[in-house]
Scaffold this motif. Structure first.
Motif, mmCIF file in Angstrom:
data_model
loop_
_atom_site.group_PDB
_atom_site.id
_atom_site.type_symbol
_atom_site.label_atom_id
_atom_site.label_comp_id
_atom_site.label_asym_id
_atom_site.label_seq_id
_atom_site.Cartn_x
_atom_site.Cartn_y
_atom_site.Cartn_z
ATOM 1 N N PHE A 1 0.832 -1.205 0.000
ATOM 2 C CA PHE A 1 0.000 0.000 0.000
ATOM 3 C C PHE A 1 0.869 1.258 0.000
ATOM 4 C CE2 PHE A 1 -3.378 -2.654 2.316
ATOM 5 C CZ PHE A 1 -4.020 -2.976 1.133
ATOM 6 N N GLU A 2 1.939 1.226 0.779
ATOM 7 C CA GLU A 2 2.829 2.386 0.816
ATOM 8 C C GLU A 2 3.485 2.621 -0.541
ATOM 9 O OE1 GLU A 2 5.267 1.306 4.208
ATOM 10 O OE2 GLU A 2 4.087 2.639 5.504
ATOM 11 N N GLU A 3 3.827 1.556 -1.231
ATOM 12 C CA GLU A 3 4.422 1.694 -2.561
ATOM 13 C C GLU A 3 3.443 2.334 -3.539
ATOM 14 O OE1 GLU A 3 5.860 -1.107 -6.266
ATOM 15 O OE2 GLU A 3 6.113 -1.899 -4.244
ATOM 16 N N VAL A 4 2.205 1.870 -3.515
ATOM 17 C CA VAL A 4 1.204 2.447 -4.418
ATOM 18 C C VAL A 4 1.020 3.925 -4.104
ATOM 19 C CG1 VAL A 4 -1.205 2.421 -5.157
ATOM 20 C CG2 VAL A 4 0.000 0.270 -4.794
ATOM 21 N N ARG A 5 0.915 4.248 -2.846
ATOM 22 C CA ARG A 5 0.713 5.659 -2.479
ATOM 23 C C ARG A 5 1.897 6.516 -2.924
ATOM 24 N NH1 ARG A 5 0.363 8.621 3.242
ATOM 25 N NH2 ARG A 5 -0.377 10.606 2.443
ATOM 26 N N TYR B 1 -5.838 4.742 -0.276
ATOM 27 C CA TYR B 1 -5.926 5.555 0.939
ATOM 28 C C TYR B 1 -6.834 4.912 1.988
ATOM 29 C CZ TYR B 1 -3.535 9.257 -1.578
ATOM 30 O OH TYR B 1 -2.603 9.987 -2.269
ATOM 31 N N LEU B 2 -7.944 4.376 1.560
ATOM 32 C CA LEU B 2 -8.858 3.758 2.520
ATOM 33 C C LEU B 2 -8.216 2.540 3.173
ATOM 34 C CD1 LEU B 2 -11.639 3.609 3.864
ATOM 35 C CD2 LEU B 2 -12.386 2.190 1.948
ATOM 36 N N HIS B 3 -7.669 1.655 2.373
ATOM 37 C CA HIS B 3 -7.126 0.417 2.929
ATOM 38 C C HIS B 3 -5.844 0.650 3.722
ATOM 39 C CE1 HIS B 3 -10.161 -2.170 1.278
ATOM 40 N NE2 HIS B 3 -10.134 -1.393 0.214
ATOM 41 N N LEU B 4 -5.020 1.576 3.282
ATOM 42 C CA LEU B 4 -3.822 1.913 4.054
ATOM 43 C C LEU B 4 -4.213 2.541 5.385
ATOM 44 C CD1 LEU B 4 -0.794 2.218 4.498
ATOM 45 C CD2 LEU B 4 -0.881 4.306 3.090
ATOM 46 N N GLY B 5 -5.172 3.453 5.366
ATOM 47 C CA GLY B 5 -5.621 4.081 6.603
ATOM 48 C C GLY B 5 -6.229 3.083 7.574
ATOM 49 N N LEU B 6 -7.054 2.177 7.063
ATOM 50 C CA LEU B 6 -7.656 1.160 7.935
ATOM 51 C C LEU B 6 -6.589 0.261 8.538
ATOM 52 C CD1 LEU B 6 -10.759 0.181 5.765
ATOM 53 C CD2 LEU B 6 -10.754 1.528 7.887
ATOM 54 N N LEU B 7 -5.615 -0.115 7.726
ATOM 55 C CA LEU B 7 -4.531 -0.961 8.216
ATOM 56 C C LEU B 7 -3.745 -0.231 9.318
ATOM 57 C CD1 LEU B 7 -2.133 -3.089 6.088
ATOM 58 C CD2 LEU B 7 -1.271 -1.660 7.894
ATOM 59 N N LEU B 8 -3.421 1.022 9.086
ATOM 60 C CA LEU B 8 -2.694 1.786 10.102
ATOM 61 C C LEU B 8 -3.509 1.896 11.391
ATOM 62 C CD1 LEU B 8 -1.191 4.566 7.821
ATOM 63 C CD2 LEU B 8 0.084 2.755 9.000
ATOM 64 N N ALA C 1 -4.028 11.012 8.885
ATOM 65 C CA ALA C 1 -3.329 11.770 7.843
ATOM 66 C C ALA C 1 -3.549 11.125 6.473
ATOM 67 C CB ALA C 1 -1.838 11.862 8.171
ATOM 68 N N VAL C 2 -3.551 9.808 6.426
ATOM 69 C CA VAL C 2 -3.791 9.102 5.163
ATOM 70 C C VAL C 2 -5.220 9.336 4.692
ATOM 71 C CG1 VAL C 2 -4.028 6.792 4.132
ATOM 72 C CG2 VAL C 2 -1.997 7.366 5.473
ATOM 73 N N PHE C 3 -6.194 9.239 5.594
ATOM 74 C CA PHE C 3 -7.590 9.489 5.216
ATOM 75 C C PHE C 3 -7.756 10.914 4.692
ATOM 76 C CE2 PHE C 3 -8.856 6.181 8.581
ATOM 77 C CZ PHE C 3 -8.931 5.164 7.651
ATOM 78 N N GLU C 4 -7.156 11.876 5.373
ATOM 79 C CA GLU C 4 -7.273 13.278 4.955
ATOM 80 C C GLU C 4 -6.653 13.488 3.572
ATOM 81 O OE1 GLU C 4 -5.517 15.272 8.290
ATOM 82 O OE2 GLU C 4 -7.357 15.119 9.479
ATOM 83 N N LEU D 1 -13.990 7.845 2.732
ATOM 84 C CA LEU D 1 -12.809 8.239 3.502
ATOM 85 C C LEU D 1 -13.201 9.126 4.682
ATOM 86 C CD1 LEU D 1 -10.505 8.752 0.440
ATOM 87 C CD2 LEU D 1 -9.969 7.253 2.363
ATOM 88 N N ARG D 2 -14.175 10.016 4.491
ATOM 89 C CA ARG D 2 -14.660 10.834 5.601
ATOM 90 C C ARG D 2 -15.264 9.950 6.696
ATOM 91 N NH1 ARG D 2 -16.498 14.098 1.514
ATOM 92 N NH2 ARG D 2 -15.270 15.999 1.293
ATOM 93 N N GLY D 3 -16.030 8.954 6.279
ATOM 94 C CA GLY D 3 -16.629 8.031 7.243
ATOM 95 C C GLY D 3 -15.557 7.275 8.026
ATOM 96 N N ALA D 4 -14.512 6.879 7.352
ATOM 97 C CA ALA D 4 -13.411 6.170 8.034
ATOM 98 C C ALA D 4 -12.683 7.105 8.979
ATOM 99 C CB ALA D 4 -12.463 5.590 6.999
ATOM 100 N N LEU D 5 -12.559 8.349 8.594
ATOM 101 C CA LEU D 5 -11.865 9.338 9.424
ATOM 102 C C LEU D 5 -12.605 9.577 10.731
ATOM 103 C CD1 LEU D 5 -9.507 11.328 9.696
ATOM 104 C CD2 LEU D 5 -10.877 12.989 8.431
#
Length: 89
Positions: free
Chosen positions: A31-35, A45-52, A63-66, A84-88
């Motif tokens: 995920f970090e590579e793709v970003r 962004y969604l999956h990286l943020g959820l994982l973090l 920060a990833v969600f934003e 993404l707002r919902g995840a945030l």
């Protein structure tokens, strides 16, 4: 992946498979590579943020969600921005 090194979906999909196997630590670099290489690939962004968030790195997750919200809005993807707002929250 070797045949399509510039396709963000392939790298993203490998990350998703690791998540599905319960292997978040193995998914993270994908995920970090793709970003890093494809910051306009919004699904990351969604999956990286959820994982973090699952690994107790909440500040990084926020920060990833934003960043993802900004990118989704830039691309006119209201659905992704809403997710993404919902995840945030």
């Amino acid at each position: 992946r070797e045949q399509r090194p510039d396709d963000p979906f392939v790298t993203y999909a490998i990350g998703i498979e690791f998540v599905n196997l319960g292997r978040d630590a193995d998914a993270l670099p994908y995920f970090e590579e793709v970003r890093a290489k494809h910051p306009d690939y919004v699904p990351t962004y969604l999956h990286l943020g959820l994982l973090l968030g699952r690994t107790e790195r909440e500040a990084e997750a926020c920060a990833v969600f934003e960043a993802g919200i900004l990118e989704a809005e830039r691309k006119g993807d209201r659905h992704a921005a809403s997710e993404l707002r919902g995840a945030l929250e």
